[in-house]
Design a protein around this motif. Structure first.
Motif, PDB file in Angstrom:
ATOM      1  N   THR A 212       0.845  -1.157   0.285  1.00  0.00           N
ATOM      2  CA  THR A 212       0.210   0.294   0.207  1.00  0.00           C
ATOM      3  C   THR A 212       1.155   1.345  -0.238  1.00  0.00           C
ATOM      4  O   THR A 212       1.767   1.470   1.239  1.00  0.00           O
ATOM      5  N   ASP A 213       0.974   2.025  -0.394  1.00  0.00           N
ATOM      6  CA  ASP A 213       1.501   3.407  -1.358  1.00  0.00           C
ATOM      7  C   ASP A 213       0.636   4.511  -0.045  1.00  0.00           C
ATOM      8  O   ASP A 213      -1.027   5.003  -0.238  1.00  0.00           O
ATOM      9  N   LEU A 214       2.081   5.134   0.719  1.00  0.00           N
ATOM     10  CA  LEU A 214       0.695   6.010   2.080  1.00  0.00           C
ATOM     11  C   LEU A 214       1.601   7.041   2.027  1.00  0.00           C
ATOM     12  O   LEU A 214       2.480   7.301   1.668  1.00  0.00           O
ATOM     13  N   TRP A 215       1.001   8.069   2.200  1.00  0.00           N
ATOM     14  CA  TRP A 215       1.427   9.956   1.466  1.00  0.00           C
ATOM     15  C   TRP A 215       2.182   9.661   2.614  1.00  0.00           C
ATOM     16  O   TRP A 215       2.026   9.323   3.541  1.00  0.00           O
ATOM     17  N   VAL A 216       3.695  10.601   2.236  1.00  0.00           N
ATOM     18  CA  VAL A 216       4.305  11.418   4.144  1.00  0.00           C
ATOM     19  C   VAL A 216       4.428  12.222   4.172  1.00  0.00           C
ATOM     20  O   VAL A 216       5.111  13.252   5.087  1.00  0.00           O
ATOM     21  N   ASN A 217       3.267  13.079   2.553  1.00  0.00           N
ATOM     22  CA  ASN A 217       4.201  14.255   2.737  1.00  0.00           C
ATOM     23  C   ASN A 217       3.031  15.555   3.289  1.00  0.00           C
ATOM     24  O   ASN A 217       3.028  16.408   3.064  1.00  0.00           O
ATOM     25  N   GLU A 218       1.542  14.930   3.120  1.00  0.00           N
ATOM     26  CA  GLU A 218       0.439  15.537   3.712  1.00  0.00           C
ATOM     27  C   GLU A 218       0.416  14.846   5.572  1.00  0.00           C
ATOM     28  O   GLU A 218       0.506  14.016   5.938  1.00  0.00           O
ATOM     29  N   TYR A 219       0.458  16.331   6.492  1.00  0.00           N
ATOM     30  CA  TYR A 219      -0.065  16.532   7.792  1.00  0.00           C
ATOM     31  C   TYR A 219      -0.831  16.953   8.484  1.00  0.00           C
ATOM     32  O   TYR A 219      -1.909  18.061   7.850  1.00  0.00           O
ATOM     33  N   ARG A 260       0.770  15.473  15.202  1.00  0.00           N
ATOM     34  CA  ARG A 260       1.263  15.712  14.013  1.00  0.00           C
ATOM     35  C   ARG A 260       1.711  14.473  13.319  1.00  0.00           C
ATOM     36  O   ARG A 260       2.509  13.953  13.043  1.00  0.00           O
ATOM     37  N   VAL A 261       0.226  14.099  12.167  1.00  0.00           N
ATOM     38  CA  VAL A 261       1.503  12.330  11.425  1.00  0.00           C
ATOM     39  C   VAL A 261       0.814  12.822  10.277  1.00  0.00           C
ATOM     40  O   VAL A 261       0.167  13.631  10.050  1.00  0.00           O
ATOM     41  N   ASN A 262       1.595  12.109   9.565  1.00  0.00           N
ATOM     42  CA  ASN A 262       1.334  12.070   7.557  1.00  0.00           C
ATOM     43  C   ASN A 262       0.468  10.466   8.026  1.00  0.00           C
ATOM     44  O   ASN A 262       0.069   9.635   8.816  1.00  0.00           O
ATOM     45  N   ARG A 263       0.096  10.033   6.550  1.00  0.00           N
ATOM     46  CA  ARG A 263      -0.686   8.910   6.398  1.00  0.00           C
ATOM     47  C   ARG A 263       0.052   7.687   6.989  1.00  0.00           C
ATOM     48  O   ARG A 263      -0.776   6.590   7.316  1.00  0.00           O
ATOM     49  N   LEU A 264       1.916   7.272   6.484  1.00  0.00           N
ATOM     50  CA  LEU A 264       2.613   6.630   6.269  1.00  0.00           C
ATOM     51  C   LEU A 264       2.658   5.897   8.151  1.00  0.00           C
ATOM     52  O   LEU A 264       2.319   4.994   8.862  1.00  0.00           O
ATOM     53  N   ASP A 265       2.147   7.357   8.592  1.00  0.00           N
ATOM     54  CA  ASP A 265       2.506   7.001  10.725  1.00  0.00           C
ATOM     55  C   ASP A 265       1.675   6.315  10.928  1.00  0.00           C
ATOM     56  O   ASP A 265       1.828   4.988  11.535  1.00  0.00           O
ATOM     57  N   LYS A 283       4.499   1.644   1.840  1.00  0.00           N
ATOM     58  CA  LYS A 283       5.769   1.970   0.718  1.00  0.00           C
ATOM     59  C   LYS A 283       4.916   3.872   0.730  1.00  0.00           C
ATOM     60  O   LYS A 283       4.177   4.047   1.162  1.00  0.00           O
ATOM     61  N   ALA A 284       6.617   4.885   0.700  1.00  0.00           N
ATOM     62  CA  ALA A 284       6.195   6.307   1.239  1.00  0.00           C
ATOM     63  C   ALA A 284       6.066   6.695   0.252  1.00  0.00           C
ATOM     64  O   ALA A 284       6.785   5.308  -1.273  1.00  0.00           O
TER      65      ALA A 284
END
Length: 326
Positions: A212-219, A260-265, A283-284
């Motif tokens: 699964t691809d998960l966003w790391v730049n959207e907080y 404060r978290v992103n989807r991958l967190d 996956k980031a």
């Protein structure tokens, strides 16, 4: 005979709406044991919701489910306070049909009908554009409702900002509380889960052994549904008919947590909670849509000071235990 506080709840069959009803059932009036809540629970289309409410009984509450088209609803003066959660929140749906999104998210006839009673209305953190420079270690650099100028990037958020502006213009004599909510997370809907969407965390729990691809730049500064219910309940308490609080005040608050978290967190926290292996699975990836704000971390200290209610849980592990109770 108990004093009856008449509450109008929109979006009652939705995720937050169901948790609010469950919260009021489990939480008798804080200030007066001789108070009974009569909640008219408005919903649009929900196959299981109305029947499920029939099983809810408690001496301090009566729930009256009512199916309606909110755009045409005009019975607001029959209530003491309104909790407004109904909305079209799907960004894609709103982008594809802006007129439909505005009709539902800015129901002017409904707002006219309820302009003389206190209202707690749910808005969104997406009214911020995500372009502000944020220091992850300094919450004072996050978006603050008193200083940050709204600049929504998508139609959904644009309609929510118009809702805020409409409420401010239409309600000079009744208290209004606008809550710019982050992503709301918690257990599955408690009354009719079939009629309410699961949260992002429940999706993550289904991804074991699936790349699964998960966003790391959207907080986002995510908020627990339990905290949202406590805040809204407190605001209802302050505006019951026997209260002598000031009238005609308009407040906007950021409704979020201290995480404060992103989807991958979030996905990694779910996998750790269940003991899933995340290496090579989660996956980031980067969010690249121009209509999605990237970092809309919010400073929510104003709401905490106003209500005296501190966000719980304070950790991702605590959030997992709330969302996936054992």
């Amino acid at each position: 005979m108990p004093t009856v506080v008449r509450i109008l709840l929109t979006g009652a069959s939705g995720y937050l709406g169901q948790h609010l009803l469950n919260h009021f059932v489990q939480s008798p009036p804080i200030t007066d044991s001789d108070v009974m809540y009569q909640i008219t629970a408005l919903y649009h289309k929900a196959e299981h919701f109305s029947k499920a409410t029939e099983a809810i009984t408690a001496k301090h509450i009566m729930i009256v489910p009512k199916q309606c088209n909110l755009v045409d609803y005009n019975e607001g003066d029959a209530f003491d306070v309104c909790i407004h959660t109904a909305a079209i929140a799907n960004i894609r749906v709103c982008q594809n049909d802006p007129a439909f999104a505005e009709a539902i998210n800015v129901p002017t006839k409904f707002f006219e009908a309820t302009k003389n009673i206190p209202m707690i209305a749910l808005s969104t953190d997406q009214v911020y554009n995500g372009k502000q420079t944020v220091d992850p270690n300094d919450a004072s650099t996050f978006y603050q409702e008193a200083t940050a100028k709204p600049d929504p990037l998508n139609v959904y958020a644009q309609t929510k900002l118009k809702m805020e502006e409409t409420l401010k213009a239409m309600r000079p004599t009744a208290n209004t509380y606008v809550l710019r909510s982050s992503i709301i997370l918690g257990p599955k809907a408690p009354i009719a889960p079939e009629d309410a969407h699961d949260t992002f965390l429940h999706f993550c729990a289904t991804r074991n052994n699936q790349e699964t691809d998960l966003w790391v730049n959207e907080y986002r500064t995510v908020v627990s549904v339990r905290h949202a219910c406590h805040i809204i309940h407190w605001m209802v308490q302050q505006n019951m008919p026997d209260r002598t609080c000031a009238k005609g005040e308009f407040h906007i608050f950021n409704l979020g947590g201290n995480l404060r978290v992103n989807r991958l967190d979030m996905a990694k926290a779910v996998f750790e909670h269940f003991g899933f292996e995340s290496n090579g699975i989660l996956k980031a990836a980067d969010q690249t849509s121009p209509t999605v704000p990237l970092d809309i971390s919010m400073d929510c200290s104003s709401l905490a000071k106003f209500t005296g209610i501190v966000h719980e849980p304070a950790t991702l592990q605590g959030l997992m235990e709330l969302v996936f109770p054992k």
